[in-house]
Design a protein around this motif. Structure first.
Motif, short mmCIF file in Angstrom:
data_model
loop_
_atom_site.label_atom_id
_atom_site.label_comp_id
_atom_site.label_asym_id
_atom_site.label_seq_id
_atom_site.Cartn_x
_atom_site.Cartn_y
_atom_site.Cartn_z
N VAL A 1 -5.41 -20.15 -30.80
CA VAL A 1 -4.71 -19.04 -30.05
C VAL A 1 -5.82 -18.35 -29.07
N ALA A 2 -5.49 -18.29 -28.07
CA ALA A 2 -6.27 -17.18 -27.04
C ALA A 2 -5.44 -16.58 -25.94
N THR A 3 -5.65 -15.58 -25.78
CA THR A 3 -5.09 -14.36 -25.21
C THR A 3 -5.59 -14.32 -23.52
N GLY A 4 -4.59 -15.01 -22.89
CA GLY A 4 -4.91 -14.67 -21.27
C GLY A 4 -4.22 -13.76 -20.82
N LEU A 5 -4.59 -13.41 -19.39
CA LEU A 5 -4.01 -12.60 -18.50
C LEU A 5 -3.30 -13.07 -17.41
N ALA A 6 -2.00 -12.58 -17.36
CA ALA A 6 -1.18 -13.32 -15.99
C ALA A 6 -0.70 -12.14 -15.19
N TRP A 7 -0.32 -12.61 -14.02
CA TRP A 7 -0.15 -11.71 -12.93
C TRP A 7 1.56 -12.08 -12.59
N THR A 8 2.57 -11.07 -12.82
CA THR A 8 3.86 -11.49 -12.57
C THR A 8 4.59 -10.30 -11.20
N GLU A 9 5.46 -10.40 -10.90
CA GLU A 9 6.16 -9.79 -9.91
C GLU A 9 6.41 -8.29 -10.52
N ALA A 10 6.17 -8.18 -11.87
CA ALA A 10 6.62 -7.03 -12.58
C ALA A 10 5.15 -6.25 -12.88
N GLY A 11 4.06 -6.99 -12.51
CA GLY A 11 2.95 -6.41 -13.01
C GLY A 11 2.08 -7.30 -13.71
N GLY A 12 0.92 -6.90 -14.44
CA GLY A 12 0.10 -7.79 -15.16
C GLY A 12 0.71 -7.68 -16.52
N ASP A 13 0.48 -8.95 -17.20
CA ASP A 13 1.02 -9.04 -18.62
C ASP A 13 -0.13 -10.02 -19.19
N THR A 14 -0.10 -9.78 -20.66
CA THR A 14 -0.86 -10.82 -21.51
C THR A 14 0.02 -12.22 -21.72
N LEU A 15 -0.91 -13.29 -22.02
CA LEU A 15 -0.07 -14.44 -22.03
C LEU A 15 -0.85 -15.33 -23.26
N SER A 16 -0.20 -15.40 -24.20
CA SER A 16 -0.66 -16.45 -25.33
C SER A 16 -0.56 -17.67 -24.86
N ILE A 17 -1.86 -18.22 -25.62
CA ILE A 17 -1.79 -19.99 -25.14
C ILE A 17 -2.19 -20.70 -26.71
N GLU A 18 -1.18 -21.37 -26.93
CA GLU A 18 -1.45 -21.66 -28.38
C GLU A 18 -1.82 -23.54 -28.45
N VAL A 19 -2.63 -23.84 -29.18
CA VAL A 19 -2.97 -25.37 -29.09
C VAL A 19 -2.90 -25.90 -30.48
N ALA A 20 -2.27 -27.01 -30.48
CA ALA A 20 -2.06 -27.57 -31.78
C ALA A 20 -2.84 -29.17 -31.74
N VAL A 21 -3.72 -29.35 -32.81
CA VAL A 21 -4.07 -30.83 -32.90
C VAL A 21 -3.72 -31.62 -33.83
N VAL A 22 -3.03 -32.73 -33.69
CA VAL A 22 -2.44 -33.49 -34.86
C VAL A 22 -2.79 -34.78 -34.90
N PRO A 23 -2.81 -35.77 -35.85
CA PRO A 23 -3.25 -37.15 -35.57
C PRO A 23 -2.43 -37.94 -34.80
N GLY A 24 -2.89 -38.76 -34.00
CA GLY A 24 -2.08 -39.40 -32.86
C GLY A 24 -2.86 -40.48 -32.13
#
Length: 781
Positions: A593-616
């Motif tokens: 889980v990493a925290t990114g920064l995003a720009w929106t029309e309502a201003g700046g905001d944080t954006l969490s990005i989640e990654v899951a690794v499973v057998p496949g």
């Protein structure tokens, strides 16, 4: 025959005496009276010479012509006012040789020239006939000379005397008469007179033509007036006083009282004449009448020069808005240049920023600072070109476009004109309104703006146009190129608190009929509202929450409570449970889980990005309403990690044995852009290596296949979003270091910035060491 004589000289003002002339003179100047007295003591003869300038009271020798007329004083009479009236008869021409006295009296030595009394030659005879013919035509045209004068002239046989008599009757300038007097040769004198007569006759003919044309025009006007009065009388008898003619007469009176250019006045007069001929029951009459009303209601008068007070303008801007220093500085620069140049084409300003930061209210403040009228036109959803340029008059219910309607509303030619939501325009088969705005928003073209309805050029060059938009990239490039874009970023918490205390709370207290003695809101309470009940770049929702508090307080005061104090602990009773959690940064370090920064029309905001690794079988899944650019960033990050698997201590064969799922929460909201590249790569590495991501770190930047970190946009908004979320450290691309000067100082002090140029730098700052956290998720094979 020439003869030298010594005579007293009498200067004449605005008058010239020819030989054989008999006329009265009024003499009042001291030198002239002395000259008369000396002449009366002698042989009663005096030399009469004209002054070059009649306004000179004390002429010198250089102010008097060198040729005059020797005259004999026939009679002299002293008048009660002190002047002397004298009757003189011209005898002969005389050329002044020299002045003998000039102090008390003018005395000169002159040479007299007698006329040759011999038989006239054929050439002189021919000129005499031409002179008489021209004089006859002149008499027939002029009303100043009677026909009897012409008959008297016919009896004169001497050519020189004929020329003198005719010249004396002509209304010539003294300079022209002097040329006749100085012509001692008779043939030359007749030639000069012939030329002057011809010129005077031509002038009289022109005067006659002009008088005839004026008389015809007056007769036509009098005839029209007479006929109108007759029709009014007839209508009155028939009971039709409020008919078409009364309406037309009223329009003419209104037009006479208006100030406008001549070509516009002529156009309106033409339409009024047309309206007058249209029957009362005709539908076309209402169309013409509406068109006339529109032309007459538009402001055509040149605006009065305004006294520009820079200090007052600055004070007004500071009173209405907190912060926004760049915008205020630009407006004051415009005013300073206009004050010096006195005439400046209005700039086209475009305020770009998230909702609620004060774009529209700032335009109102600019109008108040300039002392101009304010007009607002909303362009949101406009998709028809006719909304801008108007409809042609051939259509039923045609009207001018919104620009001309706004000018009518303003009532003056130099208002502040706000085109709101210019980025929300669209286009369809009815045309492109953005293309129609190109002429309006171009200072080189808008002095002759053409509206399809009014059909005459209208000057918009004095208008100060201001446009607003939430985003600039949806504005067509040709239109954006004509505007000066000024970005209005979101507010920091400190700025929101100042705005709430200084502007929003007093405004809502007044709107709800409350006073500060009845309702008090502490600073801690306002800060709690900002953090826990709003999440926005502007202050619009903050104002709504303050209004909600005021409504609750008003109800309590009506129920009998004298004073309401809203504290931080009691806020939940007014606004309900908290809607947002202040500081959305993770509470613990987490893997994948990493925290990114995003720009929106309502201003700046944080954006969490989640990654899951499973057998496949090596499938990469992307979810969370990601746009094409963001999906490509994820692919690039995944390819970079595969190429660096050995250095990152990831088994090289992991793509064939495991599936990777990247998810961005808040899946109902579409997301796009390349700036989440390094965040995705960091979350992927964390999930594949088992190394947790530092919870206090947020990052933004684009990633390449070789791991380079490229610059992104919206740095200020993203930093504000990080600050609002409680982040402590921000990873920024090295090339974005220069953009930090736009970030408020209070935010820069509370955040730690790390500039990265490669993915290795990002991982070194964002990931915890493996030794501290245990074994990797994937075991090397």
């Amino acid at each position: 025959m020439a003869q030298s004589v010594t005579l007293p000289l009498l200067p004449l003002r605005g008058l010239l005496v020819f030989p054989t002339m008999v006329l009265h003179l009024d003499v009042g100047r001291e030198k002239s009276v002395h000259a008369l007295e000396r002449a009366m003591v002698g042989n009663r003869k005096i030399l009469l010479a004209s002054q070059m300038e009649s306004h000179v009271d004390d002429p010198q020798t250089g102010d008097i012509y060198g040729v005059g007329t020797v005259a004999e004083i026939k009679q002299m009479l002293k008048l009660p006012n002190g002047t002397i009236r004298v009757l003189v008869e011209g005898l002969s021409r005389a050329r002044i040789l020299r002045y003998l006295e000039t102090e008390e009296v003018f005395s000169v030595e002159a040479e007299t020239v007698d006329e040759d009394s011999g038989e006239p030659t054929p050439e002189i005879e021919a000129r005499m006939r031409s002179v008489l013919h021209q004089f006859e035509q002149y008499v027939s045209l002029s009303k100043k000379i009677t026909h009897e004068t012409y008959l008297a002239v016919l009896d004169i046989e001497e050519p020189g005397r004929l020329a003198d008599v005719i010249a004396s009757h002509l209304p010539l300038k003294i300079k022209d008469k002097q040329t006749i007097l100085e012509a001692f040769d008779v043939e030359e004198r007749l030639e000069q007179l012939l030329r002057l007569l011809s010129d005077e006759r031509e002038v009289l003919e022109l005067e006659r033509k002009i008088n005839q044309r004026v008389r015809r025009q007056m007769e036509k006007t009098q005839k029209e007036y007479f006929l109108r009065e007759q029709m009014k009388a007839i209508q009155k008898e028939l009971g039709e006083k409020e008919g078409r003619l009364a309406e037309v007469e009223q329009l003419r009176e209104q037009l006479a009282a208006l100030e406008m250019p001549g070509e516009i006045r002529e156009r309106i007069e033409k339409e009024i004449d047309r309206l007058e001929k249209i029957p009362q029951a005709s539908a076309e009459g209402s169309v013409v009448r509406t068109y006339i009303d529109w032309l007459m209601s538009l402001p055509w008068k040149e605006p009065e020069p305004r006294e520009i007070d820079i200090n007052r303008a600055s004070q007004v801007l500071d009173e209405d808005h907190y912060g926004l220093e760049k915008v205020k500085e630009r407006i004051l620069e415009y005013l300073a240049v206009q004050k010096l140049a006195h005439r400046l084409k209005g700039p086209i300003l475009c305020f770009v920023g998230p909702p609620g930061v004060g774009k529209t209210s700032l335009a109102k403040s600019i109008a108040r600072a300039l002392g101009r009228r304010f007009v607002r036109v909303s362009l949101g959803g406009v998709r028809d070109e006719a909304e801008i340029r108007g409809h042609r008059r051939t259509y039923v219910g045609a009207l001018p476009g919104r620009i001309i309607q706004g000018m009518k509303q303003a009532g003056e030619m130099d208002p502040v004109f706000l085109l709101d939501e210019i980025d929300k325009m669209s286009h369809d088969f009815r045309g492109d309104p953005a293309s129609a705005l190109l002429e309006v928003l171009d200072p080189e073209q808008n002095h002759t703006f053409s509206d399809h309805y009014i059909e005459v050029p209208y000057d918009l060059s004095r208008v100060l146009f201001i446009t607003t938009a939430n985003v600039a990239y949806t504005i067509p490039q040709p239109l954006l190129d004509r505007m000066e874009v000024i970005h209005l970023p979101g507010y920091t918490e400190v700025e929101k608190l100042r705005i709430a205390k200084g502007y929003l709370v007093p405004k809502q207290l007044e709107a709800h009929g409350l006073t500060r003695d009845q309702l008090s809101i502490s600073d801690e309470t306002l800060l709690k509202i900002i953090r826990s009940y709003t999440r926005e770049a502007g202050v619009r929702n903050l104002e709504r929450e303050i209004a909600a508090v005021c409504r609750k307080a008003a109800r309590m005061i009506v129920d009998g409570k004298k004073k309401v104090s809203v504290t931080k602990s009691r806020l939940q009773a007014f606004l309900g449970p908290e809607r947002f959690r202040f500081g959305t940064a993770e509470e613990t370090d987490q893997v994948g889980v990493a925290t990114g920064l995003a720009w929106t029309e309502a201003g700046g905001d944080t954006l969490s990005i989640e990654v899951a690794v499973v057998p496949g079988k090596g499938k990469l899944t992307l979810t969370g309403q990601l746009g094409d650019v963001m999906k490509e960033s994820a692919q690039a990050a995944f390819s970079y990690i595969r190429s660096r698997a050995r250095q990152l201590q990831i088994p090289p064969g992991f793509p064939d044995e495991y599936d990777v799922h990247i998810h961005v929460p808040e899946g109902a909201i579409p997301k796009d852009g390349p700036s989440a590249g390094i965040t995705m790569a960091t979350a992927l590495v964390s999930a594949l290596t088992g190394r947790p991501v530092a919870r206090e770190v947020a990052m933004t930047g684009e990633i390449t296949l070789r791991g380079r970190v490229l610059p992104i946009g919206g740095v200020k908004e993203k930093c504000l979003g990080a600050h609002r979320a409680g982040v402590q450290k921000v990873l920024l691309p090295k090339d974005n270091e220069k953009d930090l000067q736009d970030v408020p100082e209070v935010v820069r002090r509370q955040l730690s910035f790390v500039y990265v140029s490669h993915m290795d730098d990002v991982l070194a700052e964002a990931l915890r060491p493996v030794a501290e956290q245990g074994e990797p998720v994937l075991q090397p094979t």
